[in-house]
Write a protein that holds these residues in place. Sequence first.
Motif, PDB file in Angstrom:
ATOM      1  N   LEU A  18       0.823  -1.206   0.000  1.00 19.45           N
ATOM      2  CA  LEU A  18       0.000   0.000   0.000  1.00 19.45           C
ATOM      3  C   LEU A  18       0.857   1.257   0.000  1.00 19.45           C
ATOM      4  CD1 LEU A  18      -2.802   1.255   0.118  1.00 19.45           C
ATOM      5  CD2 LEU A  18      -2.708   1.093   2.618  1.00 19.45           C
ATOM      6  N   SER A  19       1.926   1.267   0.756  1.00 16.53           N
ATOM      7  CA  SER A  19       2.796   2.446   0.815  1.00 16.53           C
ATOM      8  C   SER A  19       3.539   2.660  -0.498  1.00 16.53           C
ATOM      9  CB  SER A  19       3.788   2.312   1.969  1.00 16.53           C
ATOM     10  OG  SER A  19       4.581   1.146   1.803  1.00 16.53           O
ATOM     11  N   GLU A  20       3.999   1.566  -1.120  1.00 18.24           N
ATOM     12  CA  GLU A  20       4.724   1.693  -2.378  1.00 18.24           C
ATOM     13  C   GLU A  20       3.793   2.043  -3.533  1.00 18.24           C
ATOM     14  OE1 GLU A  20       7.973   1.584  -2.947  1.00 18.24           O
ATOM     15  OE2 GLU A  20       8.320   1.414  -0.785  1.00 18.24           O
ATOM     16  N   ALA A  21       2.547   1.584  -3.471  1.00 16.05           N
ATOM     17  CA  ALA A  21       1.604   1.854  -4.555  1.00 16.05           C
ATOM     18  C   ALA A  21       1.263   3.335  -4.662  1.00 16.05           C
ATOM     19  CB  ALA A  21       0.332   1.044  -4.353  1.00 16.05           C
ATOM     20  N   LYS A  22       1.472   4.109  -3.598  1.00 20.11           N
ATOM     21  CA  LYS A  22       1.170   5.541  -3.616  1.00 20.11           C
ATOM     22  C   LYS A  22       2.303   6.372  -4.214  1.00 20.11           C
ATOM     23  CE  LYS A  22      -1.685   5.236   0.569  1.00 20.11           C
ATOM     24  NZ  LYS A  22      -1.845   5.708   1.970  1.00 20.11           N
ATOM     25  N   LYS A  23       3.442   5.760  -4.487  1.00 16.19           N
ATOM     26  CA  LYS A  23       4.604   6.498  -4.988  1.00 16.19           C
ATOM     27  C   LYS A  23       4.698   6.370  -6.506  1.00 16.19           C
ATOM     28  CE  LYS A  23       7.255   5.412  -0.796  1.00 16.19           C
ATOM     29  NZ  LYS A  23       8.483   4.753  -0.283  1.00 16.19           N
TER      30      LYS A  23
END
Length: 302
Positions: A178-183
């Motif tokens: 989830l954190s990487e998908a926002k970048k």
Amino acid sequence: MDAESLLLSLELASGSGQGLSPDRRASLLTSLMLVKRDYRYDRVLFWGRILGLVADYYIAQGLNEDQLAPRKTLYSLNCTEWSLLPPATEEMVAQSSVVKGRFMGDPSHEYEHIELQKVNEGEKVFEEEVVVQIKEETRLVYIIDQIDKAVAIIPRGALFKTPFGPTHVNRTFEGLSLSEAKKLSSYFHFREPVELKNKTLLEKADLDPSLDFMDSLEHDVPKDEETGAQRLKPKDTGPGVSRWRGATPWWCCAACSGQASPSTMLPAPRTMATSMWALVRRTWTCPSCYRRRQPGFLNTAS
């Protein structure tokens, strides 16, 4: 969409309001498997559909073992019979870039374009109008090529590059967190790198050569369709322009969500304003800013 998981992918994509009828889905699934067998492709992707006035174009692409090798593009009018398109050339790009309007849905249809060409007669030079005919099939090749270069993207880790050169599908890839998908740095252009070759060795020091071998979306800036210029044009007046050119469009949306800093009109701490691209993308999803036409708003509808 991979042909092997086509039905599931079509269900996910139908949420946008565009879908295929059950008979089209069945024909598409069967014919793409035959295309993969007959042309001996390693993978076949359903690229999408281009709407026409008479008929629609269904586009598929075949990939070989090396995933970054030039892809073969095919089109069909009935999801059953497929025709191979030639690769895009500079001449095709120059000819088709002047054609505007809807597709007809007939590959043999010819568009007419008037060009001014210089003609020499002795010492005299004058311009003469010449009618140039452009086939819709040529325009189709141009449009697909331009869309691929602009918006064909893959997540980081979906492909990996071997030390010997070829690029393969990462079978162990299960998606981004989830954190990487926002970048934006977690997504790459699905093509041969262009900007990566211009980076210095210091900039490449933190990159993983097996995963970070394509151009990232992190530093992309949207361009105007007609002029090719950057579409973000802040006015000379407005909150934040004097302090930071990118603050105005971001603050426009941040104010609506209560995340802006009123004292400086700059992004408040712990916000998503990490790059110029993030500032621009932020304005696309704010209906309030769209209605008010805030200074510096990126109007994608114009």
